[in-house]
Each structure stands twice: as structure tokens, then as C-alpha cells.
Motif scaffolding. Structure first.
Motif, PDB file in Angstrom:
ATOM      1  N   LYS A   2       0.278  52.569  13.176  1.00  0.00           N
ATOM      2  CA  LYS A   2      -0.287  52.599  14.590  1.00  0.00           C
ATOM      3  C   LYS A   2       0.490  53.451  15.463  1.00  0.00           C
ATOM      4  O   LYS A   2       1.575  53.791  15.274  1.00  0.00           O
ATOM      5  N   ASN A   4       2.147  52.861  18.091  1.00  0.00           N
ATOM      6  CA  ASN A   4       3.641  52.188  18.531  1.00  0.00           C
ATOM      7  C   ASN A   4       4.696  52.642  17.308  1.00  0.00           C
ATOM      8  O   ASN A   4       5.701  52.766  17.752  1.00  0.00           O
ATOM      9  N   HIS A   5       4.227  52.646  16.088  1.00  0.00           N
ATOM     10  CA  HIS A   5       5.065  52.861  14.968  1.00  0.00           C
ATOM     11  C   HIS A   5       5.687  54.384  15.027  1.00  0.00           C
ATOM     12  O   HIS A   5       6.816  54.684  15.026  1.00  0.00           O
ATOM     13  N   LYS A  79       6.106  38.546  17.797  1.00  0.00           N
ATOM     14  CA  LYS A  79       6.531  38.189  16.693  1.00  0.00           C
ATOM     15  C   LYS A  79       7.281  36.746  16.965  1.00  0.00           C
ATOM     16  O   LYS A  79       7.785  36.624  18.058  1.00  0.00           O
ATOM     17  N   SER A 135       0.267  46.702  23.129  1.00  0.00           N
ATOM     18  CA  SER A 135       0.273  46.672  21.737  1.00  0.00           C
ATOM     19  C   SER A 135      -0.961  45.674  21.408  1.00  0.00           C
ATOM     20  O   SER A 135      -1.425  44.914  21.807  1.00  0.00           O
ATOM     21  N   LYS A 136      -1.397  46.269  20.114  1.00  0.00           N
ATOM     22  CA  LYS A 136      -2.453  45.534  19.619  1.00  0.00           C
ATOM     23  C   LYS A 136      -1.998  44.573  18.386  1.00  0.00           C
ATOM     24  O   LYS A 136      -2.906  44.137  17.676  1.00  0.00           O
ATOM     25  N   ASN A 137      -0.748  44.285  18.281  1.00  0.00           N
ATOM     26  CA  ASN A 137      -0.297  43.353  17.359  1.00  0.00           C
ATOM     27  C   ASN A 137      -0.743  42.027  17.738  1.00  0.00           C
ATOM     28  O   ASN A 137      -1.217  41.571  18.796  1.00  0.00           O
ATOM     29  N   SER A 138      -1.156  41.385  16.587  1.00  0.00           N
ATOM     30  CA  SER A 138      -1.478  39.949  16.839  1.00  0.00           C
ATOM     31  C   SER A 138      -0.093  39.036  16.833  1.00  0.00           C
ATOM     32  O   SER A 138       0.620  39.430  16.036  1.00  0.00           O
ATOM     33  N   GLN A 140       2.386  36.721  15.198  1.00  0.00           N
ATOM     34  CA  GLN A 140       2.847  36.546  13.739  1.00  0.00           C
ATOM     35  C   GLN A 140       4.167  36.224  13.484  1.00  0.00           C
ATOM     36  O   GLN A 140       5.216  36.625  14.148  1.00  0.00           O
ATOM     37  N   GLU A 149       4.389  45.254   9.317  1.00  0.00           N
ATOM     38  CA  GLU A 149       4.739  45.045  10.722  1.00  0.00           C
ATOM     39  C   GLU A 149       6.044  44.412  10.636  1.00  0.00           C
ATOM     40  O   GLU A 149       7.160  44.610  11.279  1.00  0.00           O
ATOM     41  N   SER A 150       6.401  43.076   9.790  1.00  0.00           N
ATOM     42  CA  SER A 150       7.527  42.567   9.575  1.00  0.00           C
ATOM     43  C   SER A 150       8.586  43.397   9.290  1.00  0.00           C
ATOM     44  O   SER A 150      10.122  43.435   9.736  1.00  0.00           O
ATOM     45  N   CYS A 153       9.856  45.416  12.087  1.00  0.00           N
ATOM     46  CA  CYS A 153      10.614  44.776  13.054  1.00  0.00           C
ATOM     47  C   CYS A 153      12.098  44.397  12.546  1.00  0.00           C
ATOM     48  O   CYS A 153      13.018  44.687  13.215  1.00  0.00           O
TER      49      CYS A 153
END
Length: 167
Positions: A2, A4-5, A79, A135-138, A140, A149-150, A153
Motif C-alpha cells: 500500500k 502508506n507502506h 489497530k 488510510s484504507k486499513n480496516s 484489526q 499489516e501486523s 505495525c
């Protein structure tokens, strides 16, 4: 990966550059780097870089913390962790961590020098990452399921160790 990454990786690489060549040789990351290339090569490289690219003290001493707070805030958005039956949102953790670290420095409980500017920079970069960068993260749990993603983070949290100063 992504967008953001990529932002996180570039920000952390810039901070790494500053820590390697403009901060003390006693940080964990610098000691690792020296063990790879040798102290003589490191000193020559550092001298060449700092001579060719002089940086303002703000960039050397305050910006890396701000960038770290920015990165971990992006990685922590949406998160959470569960402790017992409580759910803890991680988006505030970078801000609490950075301000806590400054307070520890104020009372000489850790290495470093207390600086109000660092707190201001951390708050600013936290706000930018939290409110201005989409951010398009859901939502989690950072540990369930453990995924890329974890990893991003937790890696951002662990990277603080590389900036630690050995005595």
C-alpha cells in the motif's frame, strides 16, 4: 504494498540515515553498521556525508522522532489489542510513548535530553498521520490474525530499539 507502506519505509530510511551519520556512534543501529563495514570506513563515510550535506540541528535531533511517531501512527491506525476483556486502540500509543520517553529523559530515567520541541514535533506528526493521511486499513486486532499489516505495525514499534544508545 500500500501507499502508506512506502511512506513508512521512506520515512524510516531517512531517519536511519540521520541516526547513522549525524547522531552518536553509540546507538544500536550504528554499532551494527560499524561491525559490518569497520570503524575506519564508517568514520570516513560519516565525515564525507556530513561535510557534503550539513543538516540543521532540528533535522538531526527532532525530526527522526517526529518521523517515527508519524510512521507508527500510520501503522497503528485502526489497530487494537485485547487485554482481558478490554480493547485498547493503538493509535494513541505512539503519542503516549514519545511523550513518556521525554518525561523519562526529564527525570534522567533513560538516556537523552528532555526537549519540549520534541514533544511538539511528535504531536504535530501524530496529528498529520492520524487526521490528514488517509488510510484504507480496516479495524484489526494486531495479533489476530497476524499478517503483513501486523508485522509493519510491530516492526515500527521495535525499531525504536535501534535508536537506543548503548553506554
Amino acid at each position: 504494498m500500500k501507499r502508506n507502506h512506502y511512506i513508512i519505509i521512506l520515512s524510516l530510511l531517512f531517519s536511519l540515515f540521520i541516526y547513522l551519520f549525524y547522531r552518536t556512534e553509540k546507538t544500536v543501529v550504528t554499532k551494527i553498521f560499524i561491525s559490518i563495514i569497520s570503524l575506519d570506513q564508517f568514520i570516513a563515510l560519516r565525515k564525507s556525508i556530513t561535510h557534503s550535506l550539513p543538516l540543521h540541528e532540528f533535522i538531526i535531533f527532532s525530526l527522526p522522532e517526529g518521523l517515527w511517531v508519524f510512521c507508527i501512527t500510520l501503522a497503528s491506525k485502526f489497530k487494537f489489542i485485547n487485554i482481558g476483556k478490554r480493547e485498547i486502540n493503538l493509535v494513541l500509543a505512539p503519542l503516549l510513548f514519545s511523550i513518556g520517553l521525554e518525561i523519562f529523559q526529564l527525570f534522567h530515567l533513560t538516556n537523552g535530553r528532555f526537549d519540549f520541541l520534541d514533544i511538539g514535533v511528535s504531536v504535530l506528526f501524530w496529528a498529520i498521520a492520524n487526521y490528514l493521511i488517509p488510510s484504507k486499513n480496516s479495524r484489526q486486532n494486531v495479533f489476530k490474525p497476524f499478517n503483513f499489516e501486523s508485522f509493519i505495525c510491530l516492526f515500527c514499534y521495535l525499531i525504536v530499539y535501534l535508536a537506543h544508545v548503548w553506554q
